[in-house]
Design a protein around this motif. Structure first.
Motif, mmCIF file in Angstrom:
data_model
loop_
_atom_site.group_PDB
_atom_site.id
_atom_site.type_symbol
_atom_site.label_atom_id
_atom_site.label_comp_id
_atom_site.label_asym_id
_atom_site.label_seq_id
_atom_site.Cartn_x
_atom_site.Cartn_y
_atom_site.Cartn_z
ATOM 1 N N TRP A 42 49.748 32.783 43.597
ATOM 2 C CA TRP A 42 48.721 33.834 43.640
ATOM 3 C C TRP A 42 48.693 34.515 44.991
ATOM 4 O O TRP A 42 48.609 35.739 45.089
ATOM 5 C CB TRP A 42 47.372 33.161 43.336
ATOM 6 N N GLN A 45 51.661 36.902 45.483
ATOM 7 C CA GLN A 45 51.481 38.151 44.736
ATOM 8 C C GLN A 45 50.504 39.070 45.446
ATOM 9 O O GLN A 45 50.742 40.269 45.598
ATOM 10 C CB GLN A 45 50.947 37.841 43.337
ATOM 11 N N LEU A 46 49.432 38.450 45.885
ATOM 12 C CA LEU A 46 48.410 39.247 46.558
ATOM 13 C C LEU A 46 48.926 39.821 47.877
ATOM 14 O O LEU A 46 48.569 40.943 48.260
ATOM 15 C CB LEU A 46 47.183 38.369 46.800
ATOM 16 N N HIS A 49 50.938 42.825 47.197
ATOM 17 C CA HIS A 49 50.029 43.944 46.914
ATOM 18 C C HIS A 49 49.418 44.483 48.196
ATOM 19 O O HIS A 49 49.292 45.701 48.379
ATOM 20 C CB HIS A 49 48.940 43.483 45.956
ATOM 21 N N LYS A 74 41.925 42.758 42.142
ATOM 22 C CA LYS A 74 43.272 42.264 41.840
ATOM 23 C C LYS A 74 43.318 40.740 41.928
ATOM 24 O O LYS A 74 43.902 40.061 41.073
ATOM 25 C CB LYS A 74 44.243 42.884 42.847
ATOM 26 N N LEU A 78 44.271 38.032 38.969
ATOM 27 C CA LEU A 78 45.541 37.304 39.069
ATOM 28 C C LEU A 78 45.389 35.783 38.994
ATOM 29 O O LEU A 78 46.373 35.083 38.930
ATOM 30 C CB LEU A 78 46.236 37.679 40.382
#
Lengths: 101, 373
Positions: A42, A45-46, A49, A74, A78
């Motif tokens: 997580w 991914q963040l 972003h 987001k 997620l």
């Protein structure tokens, strides 16, 4: 009547939060969530972003408020279902323990 | 407080579920907030993009996932076929066996160093280098002591006598060398002259590998001419451990004059003695009859060119008579101790002929001597 019920709800929530903090359960849950989120990717991914957002805005113009506004929705979306379920289960267990008292 | 908890227990399940969801959302928001702070701090401090690389270089470091290759794309078992070439014997040996081979080949460790030393000694004998002729570095050895001579001689002669008669060239010889802690040397060199072998230094020598391998010459391989020249320049006493001849000088401290004499008598006959004779004269058992006989033999041998006088040593033929005399008396002494000493060498047989008959009549002189005359 309605006001008193709302008041009672708020009181109850405050009492539960107090209990969470007092017993240290809140810290434990937070630590568990952090570990699980890192484990499932997580955070990565963040972070990706975040990079996009920062490049859009320019490095100098980034503020915490901007980031929070961009990232939090987001981030919430997620979180994997398994992590969510596990965390909710622990919260319910805690509530059941302390509601029965 | 009490009242609140009472009311908490009165909540229904939907209410509890709503509260749980609320707490969960709270926690997730906390985590997001923490992450945002983290990223913001990284951006402001300038290390947020540090771990970024451009995609081209990222391709170079991609993890390879193919059978037979490791994650870097290399063949991981290629070392198995590697071979090394031994610098000593120049054979190619598998890399995993190279260290054990080198240990044996170069002669490290206990046993292999002995093997290697023996190999070196053999090659030296082929060259017959006489560079260590004057090598006196064993002069301080504790192994050599004059006092042990008589005792050792007695022990030796006690034991030697019962060894079976053997051809010096028979293959059994090497087997018999091993028993009786080194006294059995007589079987290797001769059955006819037990005194041939050193009795003082060698018997008390506790370390058989100390000097013998590098200095010895195996007398079996030498022809009569070589033997003679060697005996006129070198000590020549045959070590009982190695069956090799000593290659040091005529005055080598490892062996006594008597030992040198007996070796020469054995190989060259009774006329060949050491140039200098001085130590053995104190023997009480000097027999005039024997010396007379030997002197007459000496005159008969006068023309012999194997006399040590041509070796360039200082003492010459006037010493020969004395040398022979003491020699024979020495042998006779040994004979008296053992009445059944039947295989004594040339001078012993000569000296004892009047007392009793030798069982196998030993020839007074070995064949070399006959050739010379």
């Amino acid at each position: 009547m309605v006001v008193s019920k709302m008041n009672k709800d708020a009181q109850m929530r405050a009492a539960i939060n107090q209990k969470l903090i007092e017993t240290g359960e809140r810290e434990r849950l937070k630590e568990l969530l952090r570990a699980k989120l890192i484990e499932c990717g997580w955070k990565d991914q963040l972070k990706a972003h975040c990079k996009e957002v920062i490049k859009e805005k320019g490095l100098e113009h980034v503020t915490v408020d901007d980031l929070v506004a961009e990232i939090t929705p987001k981030g919430r979306a997620l979180v994997p279902d398994s992590v969510k379920k596990e965390l909710l289960q622990r919260i319910r267990t805690f509530l059941a323990q302390h509601a029965s008292l | 407080m009490k009242m609140e908890e009472m009311s908490l227990s009165g909540l229904d399940n939907s209410k509890l579920e709503a509260i749980a969801q609320e707490i969960y959302a709270d926690l997730v928001e906390d985590s997001c907030l923490g992450f945002c702070f983290e990223v913001h701090r990284a951006v402001k401090c300038g290390y947020f993009f540090l771990d970024d690389t451009d995609p081209d270089s990222m391709k170079d470091f991609e993890i390879v996932d193919q059978p037979g290759l490791d994650i870097f794309g290399q063949v991981f078992n290629q070392w198995k076929s590697k071979e090394c070439v031994c610098p000593n014997c120049s054979r190619s040996i598998a890399a995993s066996r190279f260290a054990p081979h080198l240990e044996k080949c170069l002669g490290m460790g206990r046993n292999s160093s002995r093997i290697a030393n023996r190999r070196i000694a053999n090659s030296n004998n082929m060259n017959k280098s006489e560079s260590d002729q004057e090598d006196n570095d064993d002069i301080n050895d504790n192994d050599w002591s004059y006092g042990s001579e008589k005792k050792a001689k007695k022990r030796k002669s006690d034991k030697l006598w019962y060894l079976p008669f053997q051809n010096p060239n028979s293959p059994r010889r090497s087997k018999s060398l091993k028993h009786k802690n080194g006294f059995s040397v007589c079987t290797s060199a001769s059955n006819t002259l037990p005194l041939l072998f050193s009795s003082s230094g060698e018997l008390s020598n506790s370390d058989p590998f100390k000097y013998s391998h590098s200095t010895g010459i195996s007398y079996e391989t030498l022809g009569p001419e070589e033997l003679r020249s060697l005996l006129t320049t070198q000590c020549g006493v045959i070590s009982e451990h190695t069956k090799k001849m000593c290659t040091r000088s005529l005055r080598c401290p490892q062996h006594t004059d008597e030992q040198r004499r007996t070796v020469r008598i054995y190989f060259l006959g009774p006329s060949a003695v050491l140039p200098e004779v001085d130590s053995a004269l104190d023997d009480g058992g000097f027999d005039m009859a024997d010396s007379q006989a030997l002197l007459s033999r000496l005159q008969w041998d006068g023309s012999s060119d194997l006399s040590p006088s041509d070796s360039g040593s200082s003492k010459t033929s006037e010493n020969q008579g004395w040398g022979l005399g003491t020699n024979s008396s020495e042998s006779r002494k040994t004979k008296k101790k053992k009445s059944h000493l039947s295989l004594v060498g040339a001078t012993s047989a000569l000296g004892s002929s009047k007392k009793k008959k030798p069982k196998p009549p030993a020839p007074p002189t070995p064949s070399i001597y006959d050739d010379i005359n």
